[in-house]
Design a protein around this motif. Structure first.
Motif, PDB file in Angstrom:
ATOM      1  N   VAL A 127      33.179  26.186  39.648  1.00 59.53           N
ATOM      2  CA  VAL A 127      34.039  26.689  40.717  1.00 59.53           C
ATOM      3  C   VAL A 127      33.962  28.215  40.715  1.00 59.53           C
ATOM      4  CG1 VAL A 127      35.626  24.724  40.613  1.00 59.53           C
ATOM      5  CG2 VAL A 127      36.076  26.750  39.208  1.00 59.53           C
ATOM      6  N   THR A 128      34.621  28.827  41.687  1.00 61.64           N
ATOM      7  CA  THR A 128      34.760  30.279  41.725  1.00 61.64           C
ATOM      8  C   THR A 128      36.234  30.635  41.622  1.00 61.64           C
ATOM      9  OG1 THR A 128      32.789  30.573  43.109  1.00 61.64           O
ATOM     10  CG2 THR A 128      34.387  32.370  43.101  1.00 61.64           C
ATOM     11  N   TRP A 129      36.555  31.603  40.769  1.00 56.17           N
ATOM     12  CA  TRP A 129      37.912  32.149  40.711  1.00 56.17           C
ATOM     13  C   TRP A 129      37.961  33.386  41.589  1.00 56.17           C
ATOM     14  CZ3 TRP A 129      39.913  32.338  34.929  1.00 56.17           C
ATOM     15  CH2 TRP A 129      40.022  31.030  34.440  1.00 56.17           C
ATOM     16  N   CYS A 130      38.915  33.425  42.501  1.00 55.94           N
ATOM     17  CA  CYS A 130      39.080  34.594  43.371  1.00 55.94           C
ATOM     18  C   CYS A 130      40.315  35.379  42.954  1.00 55.94           C
ATOM     19  CB  CYS A 130      39.201  34.167  44.828  1.00 55.94           C
ATOM     20  SG  CYS A 130      39.315  35.576  45.963  1.00 55.94           S
ATOM     21  N   TYR A 131      40.089  36.552  42.385  1.00 55.33           N
ATOM     22  CA  TYR A 131      41.175  37.463  42.007  1.00 55.33           C
ATOM     23  C   TYR A 131      41.597  38.192  43.274  1.00 55.33           C
ATOM     24  CZ  TYR A 131      39.510  36.505  37.284  1.00 55.33           C
ATOM     25  OH  TYR A 131      39.138  35.885  36.124  1.00 55.33           O
ATOM     26  N   HIS A 132      42.865  38.037  43.672  1.00 52.57           N
ATOM     27  CA  HIS A 132      43.265  38.352  45.043  1.00 52.57           C
ATOM     28  C   HIS A 132      44.566  39.160  45.097  1.00 52.57           C
ATOM     29  CE1 HIS A 132      44.255  36.464  49.276  1.00 52.57           C
ATOM     30  NE2 HIS A 132      44.021  37.760  49.338  1.00 52.57           N
ATOM     31  N   VAL A 133      44.525  40.264  45.814  1.00 53.38           N
ATOM     32  CA  VAL A 133      45.742  40.990  46.186  1.00 53.38           C
ATOM     33  C   VAL A 133      45.989  40.707  47.664  1.00 53.38           C
ATOM     34  CG1 VAL A 133      46.761  43.268  46.584  1.00 53.38           C
ATOM     35  CG2 VAL A 133      45.575  42.793  44.440  1.00 53.38           C
ATOM     36  N   SER A 134      47.183  40.232  47.992  1.00 51.17           N
ATOM     37  CA  SER A 134      47.466  39.785  49.351  1.00 51.17           C
ATOM     38  C   SER A 134      47.522  40.940  50.342  1.00 51.17           C
ATOM     39  CB  SER A 134      48.802  39.036  49.388  1.00 51.17           C
ATOM     40  OG  SER A 134      49.878  39.948  49.226  1.00 51.17           O
ATOM     41  N   LYS A 135      47.366  40.585  51.616  1.00 50.94           N
ATOM     42  CA  LYS A 135      47.474  41.578  52.693  1.00 50.94           C
ATOM     43  C   LYS A 135      48.845  42.223  52.694  1.00 50.94           C
ATOM     44  CE  LYS A 135      45.434  43.466  56.279  1.00 50.94           C
ATOM     45  NZ  LYS A 135      44.205  44.279  56.103  1.00 50.94           N
ATOM     46  N   ASP A 136      49.889  41.426  52.460  1.00 58.26           N
ATOM     47  CA  ASP A 136      51.247  41.982  52.446  1.00 58.26           C
ATOM     48  C   ASP A 136      51.423  42.987  51.313  1.00 58.26           C
ATOM     49  OD1 ASP A 136      51.920  40.427  54.632  1.00 58.26           O
ATOM     50  OD2 ASP A 136      52.695  38.792  53.413  1.00 58.26           O
ATOM     51  N   GLU A 137      50.840  42.698  50.147  1.00 60.08           N
ATOM     52  CA  GLU A 137      50.921  43.649  49.027  1.00 60.08           C
ATOM     53  C   GLU A 137      50.120  44.909  49.328  1.00 60.08           C
ATOM     54  OE1 GLU A 137      51.251  41.147  44.945  1.00 60.08           O
ATOM     55  OE2 GLU A 137      49.544  40.618  46.215  1.00 60.08           O
ATOM     56  N   GLN A 138      48.985  44.741  49.972  1.00 59.85           N
ATOM     57  CA  GLN A 138      48.185  45.911  50.336  1.00 59.85           C
ATOM     58  C   GLN A 138      48.956  46.829  51.281  1.00 59.85           C
ATOM     59  OE1 GLN A 138      44.071  44.953  51.669  1.00 59.85           O
ATOM     60  NE2 GLN A 138      44.521  42.908  50.895  1.00 59.85           N
ATOM     61  N   GLU A 139      49.531  46.224  52.321  1.00 61.37           N
ATOM     62  CA  GLU A 139      50.205  47.015  53.347  1.00 61.37           C
ATOM     63  C   GLU A 139      51.576  47.503  52.901  1.00 61.37           C
ATOM     64  OE1 GLU A 139      50.188  44.439  56.737  1.00 61.37           O
ATOM     65  OE2 GLU A 139      48.101  44.911  57.247  1.00 61.37           O
ATOM     66  N   GLY A 140      52.282  46.688  52.101  1.00 61.49           N
ATOM     67  CA  GLY A 140      53.635  47.055  51.699  1.00 61.49           C
ATOM     68  C   GLY A 140      53.715  47.892  50.447  1.00 61.49           C
ATOM     69  N   GLN A 141      52.728  47.729  49.538  1.00 56.92           N
ATOM     70  CA  GLN A 141      52.791  48.415  48.246  1.00 56.92           C
ATOM     71  C   GLN A 141      51.593  49.306  47.980  1.00 56.92           C
ATOM     72  OE1 GLN A 141      53.302  45.277  45.346  1.00 56.92           O
ATOM     73  NE2 GLN A 141      54.981  44.336  46.493  1.00 56.92           N
ATOM     74  N   THR A 152      39.241  36.896  31.213  1.00 52.21           N
ATOM     75  CA  THR A 152      37.944  36.332  30.842  1.00 52.21           C
ATOM     76  C   THR A 152      37.874  34.908  31.351  1.00 52.21           C
ATOM     77  OG1 THR A 152      37.887  37.694  28.858  1.00 52.21           O
ATOM     78  CG2 THR A 152      36.402  35.812  28.939  1.00 52.21           C
ATOM     79  N   ARG A 153      36.850  34.609  32.102  1.00 53.92           N
ATOM     80  CA  ARG A 153      36.717  33.274  32.685  1.00 53.92           C
ATOM     81  C   ARG A 153      35.735  32.454  31.855  1.00 53.92           C
ATOM     82  NH1 ARG A 153      33.940  37.050  35.359  1.00 53.92           N
ATOM     83  NH2 ARG A 153      31.821  36.626  36.113  1.00 53.92           N
ATOM     84  N   PRO A 154      35.848  31.147  31.921  1.00 55.61           N
ATOM     85  CA  PRO A 154      34.955  30.314  31.131  1.00 55.61           C
ATOM     86  C   PRO A 154      33.534  30.332  31.673  1.00 55.61           C
ATOM     87  CG  PRO A 154      36.367  28.962  32.505  1.00 55.61           C
ATOM     88  CD  PRO A 154      36.848  30.357  32.660  1.00 55.61           C
ATOM     89  N   THR A 155      32.592  29.963  30.840  1.00 54.97           N
ATOM     90  CA  THR A 155      31.213  29.831  31.271  1.00 54.97           C
ATOM     91  C   THR A 155      31.131  28.808  32.400  1.00 54.97           C
ATOM     92  OG1 THR A 155      30.444  30.312  29.040  1.00 54.97           O
ATOM     93  CG2 THR A 155      28.883  29.244  30.521  1.00 54.97           C
ATOM     94  N   GLY A 156      30.331  29.132  33.416  1.00 56.51           N
ATOM     95  CA  GLY A 156      30.182  28.210  34.533  1.00 56.51           C
ATOM     96  C   GLY A 156      31.153  28.460  35.664  1.00 56.51           C
ATOM     97  N   VAL A 157      31.897  29.571  35.581  1.00 56.06           N
ATOM     98  CA  VAL A 157      32.836  29.933  36.645  1.00 56.06           C
ATOM     99  C   VAL A 157      32.459  31.310  37.190  1.00 56.06           C
ATOM    100  CG1 VAL A 157      35.227  30.597  37.143  1.00 56.06           C
ATOM    101  CG2 VAL A 157      34.753  28.538  35.810  1.00 56.06           C
ATOM    102  N   ARG A 158      32.284  31.381  38.512  1.00 52.33           N
ATOM    103  CA  ARG A 158      31.990  32.662  39.155  1.00 52.33           C
ATOM    104  C   ARG A 158      33.293  33.398  39.459  1.00 52.33           C
ATOM    105  NH1 ARG A 158      27.692  30.975  43.824  1.00 52.33           N
ATOM    106  NH2 ARG A 158      29.351  29.508  44.287  1.00 52.33           N
ATOM    107  N   ALA A 159      33.193  34.709  39.630  1.00 48.89           N
ATOM    108  CA  ALA A 159      34.369  35.523  39.957  1.00 48.89           C
ATOM    109  C   ALA A 159      34.176  36.204  41.306  1.00 48.89           C
ATOM    110  CB  ALA A 159      34.613  36.573  38.886  1.00 48.89           C
ATOM    111  N   ALA A 160      35.227  36.155  42.120  1.00 49.04           N
ATOM    112  CA  ALA A 160      35.274  36.892  43.376  1.00 49.04           C
ATOM    113  C   ALA A 160      36.478  37.817  43.330  1.00 49.04           C
ATOM    114  CB  ALA A 160      35.396  35.937  44.563  1.00 49.04           C
ATOM    115  N   ALA A 161      36.417  38.911  44.071  1.00 47.03           N
ATOM    116  CA  ALA A 161      37.543  39.831  44.175  1.00 47.03           C
ATOM    117  C   ALA A 161      37.847  40.064  45.645  1.00 47.03           C
ATOM    118  CB  ALA A 161      37.237  41.158  43.484  1.00 47.03           C
ATOM    119  N   ALA A 162      39.145  40.029  45.995  1.00 49.20           N
ATOM    120  CA  ALA A 162      39.555  40.168  47.391  1.00 49.20           C
ATOM    121  C   ALA A 162      40.814  41.008  47.481  1.00 49.20           C
ATOM    122  CB  ALA A 162      39.798  38.791  48.010  1.00 49.20           C
ATOM    123  N   GLY A 163      40.858  41.858  48.494  1.00 49.74           N
ATOM    124  CA  GLY A 163      42.065  42.635  48.740  1.00 49.74           C
ATOM    125  C   GLY A 163      41.824  44.126  48.675  1.00 49.74           C
ATOM    126  N   GLY A 164      41.604  44.738  49.830  1.00 45.70           N
ATOM    127  CA  GLY A 164      41.431  46.186  49.880  1.00 45.70           C
ATOM    128  C   GLY A 164      40.128  46.675  49.281  1.00 45.70           C
TER     129      GLY A 164
END
Length: 216
Positions: A127-141, A152-164
């Motif tokens: 699977v992929t883990w998406c580390y995410h900061v929400s739009k509301d947090e971006q705009e409000g904070q 640290t993610r386990p072997t066999g897991v991809r990482a995505a980053a989202a938010g700003g």
């Protein structure tokens, strides 16, 4: 590192126009949650028809009713669909099971997920883990994904980053070994989306080359 183009808060004509302009520079096209909510499964079908060779992600943010929602989006042409990491494990595991049946993939959105739940998620691979900061947090904070601590993610897991995500944040995520950058406004709201996407690709490739030299 792949670029996932996040298309949100636009109509379908604009979404197609933006994706068409930048398709040479991006890897995945995300049918954003707002498009799915406003235009339904037809938004996914349309993107599949227009971009038959692209990876299409449906940002379903599933929290329950996993089998029904996953089947809907995979049958509409999505290659990847999202489930919320805060959902019950039964839901997340069922999303993965259905994705496997369709030869598709699941991205787990870690928005507001506790450390205990992260530990539970470690038993899922492919699977992929998406580390995410929400739009509301971006705009409000004024926060962005750069502020997140990527566990640290386990072997066999991809990482995505989202938010700003911006071009300036690419070296940071490159050092962390992030596989997918989810980029929205930095491309879609740019004066010239095509040029903005091209520049993202150029900087990603430069960082990848530098990292390869360091690791030799």
């Amino acid at each position: 590192m792949k670029i996932q183009l996040a298309l949100d808060r636009v109509d379908m004509d604009e979404a197609i126009a933006i994706a068409s302009a930048v398709s040479d520079s991006v890897d995945w096209i995300e049918v954003g949650t707002s498009l799915v909510k406003e235009f339904g499964m037809q938004s996914i079908r349309t993107m599949r028809e227009v971009f038959p060779h692209k990876t299409i992600l449906a940002d379903m943010k599933t929290f329950d009713n996993a089998a029904y929602e996953m089947k809907l989006c995979f049958e509409a042409g999505a290659n990847v669909a999202t489930v919320m990491g805060a959902a019950p494990m039964a839901t997340i595991e069922l999303c993965k099971r259905v994705a496997d049946e369709y030869g598709a993939h699941v991205m787990i959105d870690l928005l507001n997920v506790s450390a205990d739940k992260v530990d539970e998620l470690r038993r899922l691979t492919g699977v992929t883990w998406c580390y995410h900061v929400s739009k509301d947090e971006q705009e409000g904070q004024g926060t962005s994904a750069v502020s997140l601590s990527l566990a640290t993610r386990p072997t066999g897991v991809r990482a995505a980053a989202a938010g700003g995500i911006t071009v300036d944040s690419i070296p940071h995520f490159s050092r962390l070994g992030v596989d997918i950058l989810v980029v929205g406004s930095a491309i879609t709201k740019a004066r010239d989306p095509r040029e903005a996407a091209r520049y993202f690709r150029e900087v990603i490739e430069e960082n990848a080359n530098e990292r390869e030299l360091v690791e030799r």
